[in-house]
Design a protein around this motif. Sequence first.
Motif, PDB file in Angstrom:
ATOM      1  N   SER A  75      34.133  23.927  97.129  1.00 45.85           N
ATOM      2  CA  SER A  75      33.440  25.208  96.994  1.00 45.85           C
ATOM      3  C   SER A  75      32.867  25.648  98.345  1.00 45.85           C
ATOM      4  CB  SER A  75      32.381  25.194  95.886  1.00 45.85           C
ATOM      5  OG  SER A  75      31.482  24.157  96.090  1.00 45.85           O
ATOM      6  N   VAL A  78      35.749  27.397 100.143  1.00 52.59           N
ATOM      7  CA  VAL A  78      35.961  28.768  99.646  1.00 52.59           C
ATOM      8  C   VAL A  78      34.919  29.703 100.275  1.00 52.59           C
ATOM      9  CG1 VAL A  78      35.906  30.242  97.583  1.00 52.59           C
ATOM     10  CG2 VAL A  78      37.019  27.992  97.486  1.00 52.59           C
ATOM     11  N   ARG A  79      33.681  29.222 100.311  1.00 50.65           N
ATOM     12  CA  ARG A  79      32.597  30.017 100.880  1.00 50.65           C
ATOM     13  C   ARG A  79      32.831  30.278 102.378  1.00 50.65           C
ATOM     14  NH1 ARG A  79      26.558  27.952 101.346  1.00 50.65           N
ATOM     15  NH2 ARG A  79      25.575  29.883 102.022  1.00 50.65           N
TER      16      ARG A  79
END
Length: 143
Positions: A75, A78-79
């Motif tokens: 995650s 993705v950020r």
Amino acid sequence: MPRQIQTLMLKEHERISRFLGQLEKEIDNYDRTKINFNKFKWNLEKHFFVEEKVIFNMFVNISGKETTDTFHLLSDHVRIIGMINNVDEKLRKKIRPDLSRLKEVLTAHKDFEDHYFYPRLDERLTLDQKKEISERIQEIIPG
Ligand SMILES: [Fe+2]
Ligand SMILES: [Fe+2]
């Protein structure tokens, strides 16, 4: 004896930091910034590719249900890619990008991998797994 994954990845993190450092250093020069940004982005994308396709997959395979760390790291990726795309957008509009937040997030991410994730991974992998992973890493990024 295959190399430790943490050694390879620590070196690779230092390379990525140098690309970011170069980008920051010449941020007032638009043409240089475009070149520096493309280099940084390309290398970071390769880095994430290696981590996601080779390393995290392998870790998920050996650790079964212990996927919390890889989920957290994915995650983050993705950020970070979202932030990179924002910088890209700014540069297209010829707006000077602010890199401070990106740098903060990237540093925290890297620190977690260097100090926690990779040392723990090395403890758990067999020699054969280390060999397989380090060979694949070196196919994508310079050793
Ligand atoms: Fe990562
Ligand atoms: Fe990394």
